[in-house]
Design a protein around this motif. Sequence first.
Motif, PDB file in Angstrom:
ATOM      1  N   LYS A  58       0.217 -18.825  52.486  1.00  0.00           N
ATOM      2  CA  LYS A  58       0.047 -17.860  53.609  1.00  0.00           C
ATOM      3  C   LYS A  58      -1.287 -17.174  53.753  1.00  0.00           C
ATOM      4  N   ASP A  59      -1.714 -16.653  52.473  1.00  0.00           N
ATOM      5  CA  ASP A  59      -2.752 -16.138  52.054  1.00  0.00           C
ATOM      6  C   ASP A  59      -4.102 -16.943  52.330  1.00  0.00           C
ATOM      7  N   ARG A  92     -11.623 -13.462  46.108  1.00  0.00           N
ATOM      8  CA  ARG A  92     -12.241 -13.043  47.355  1.00  0.00           C
ATOM      9  C   ARG A  92     -13.441 -12.021  47.090  1.00  0.00           C
ATOM     10  N   GLU A 105      -4.641 -17.538  56.176  1.00  0.00           N
ATOM     11  CA  GLU A 105      -5.190 -16.283  56.511  1.00  0.00           C
ATOM     12  C   GLU A 105      -6.662 -16.449  56.259  1.00  0.00           C
ATOM     13  N   THR A 114      -9.485 -21.173  48.226  1.00  0.00           N
ATOM     14  CA  THR A 114      -8.286 -20.883  47.987  1.00  0.00           C
ATOM     15  C   THR A 114      -7.321 -21.122  46.737  1.00  0.00           C
ATOM     16  N   LEU A 151      -4.915 -18.481  46.009  1.00  0.00           N
ATOM     17  CA  LEU A 151      -4.167 -17.726  46.817  1.00  0.00           C
ATOM     18  C   LEU A 151      -2.924 -18.534  47.437  1.00  0.00           C
TER      19      LEU A 151
END
Length: 333
Positions: free
Chosen positions: A283-284, A257, A287, A277, A280
């Motif tokens: 959920k992250d 990130r 988001e 992602t 991740l």
Amino acid sequence: VHSFVNLLKVRCIKDEYFRKKIDEESFKWGELTKVNGFLSIVFLFISSLLAVRFLGFPIHHLIALMLVNGRLSSIVISLINRSYQVKLQSYHFSQASEQIYKNFKEEGGVEISSIDEIKVEQLKKSELMRSIGTSVNLDFKRGNMYALIGPSGSGKTTLLKVIAGVDRDYSGNVKFNDYSVDDISDYSMGNRVALSLSSDSLMKCSLRENFALSGIYDIALIRYICEKCCPNLELNSENLDILDADLLPLSSGERQRLVINMKLHKGADLILLDEPTSFLSKKDSIEFIDDLKDRYRNSIIIVSTHCEHILSRFDRCIDLENKSGIKRLVVNI
């Protein structure tokens, strides 16, 4: 900085030289027209005097002739002056055109103020040909977010590099606003395009130096990005300026990130992310994609991914293993 200052000095000296030469030529031309006007009056006076004395030329005809001559002289001089100005302006235009062309060649292409549309036309690249068996034709528009899907080795990363102008070993065309990517300057590409590959990582230097390499110097912005990407990291002098970034107590997702947000800070018109992602949670990941789409709603966003749970967030999905056609719409997968 010194090279820029020296270049500026050279340009100023050249500009001053040409202005001086133009002023000199203009002065010479002005003096020449004055001499010409004086000689014409002297010639007319002598001719008139001889005509009246030896040929009996009437005085009123002579006055009329002098009036006509004055008018004609002013018209002729005006036409000559206009011709001179036209030639002077033509010279300026030709010099400016040559300089523009020279800058175009030196800077590596044209400048673009925004990227509104990208067209990939008849693109052929070995990695892509193996996965889809045909040339690639795609159209990307501002304000939309696109997902590239397909198995490993299908050419997702390759396609991102081609669109970003990093990989130019292909046949076909990639156009930004109808300009070929080969014709766009490196300056515009650097400012308008943000590319983050899955292989990108923090450099082996301090965290502050990593930010500096991305053009981020404001400590407030550094703190904002760090709080957003790695909220548990304490931004003390040791973590910020002493330790190498690869030694910081960060997870793989936090590092990922950080790298991505360092590249996104400039607000590029085209954002290309390779597996952003991958480290991740579900959920992250959702988001992250939602935040990306909201923050850069006026950009073209292209994301390669293996995560099926985020595909419903995209406006269009491009399947690089779809043999029947490279595009397909995805709704609420």
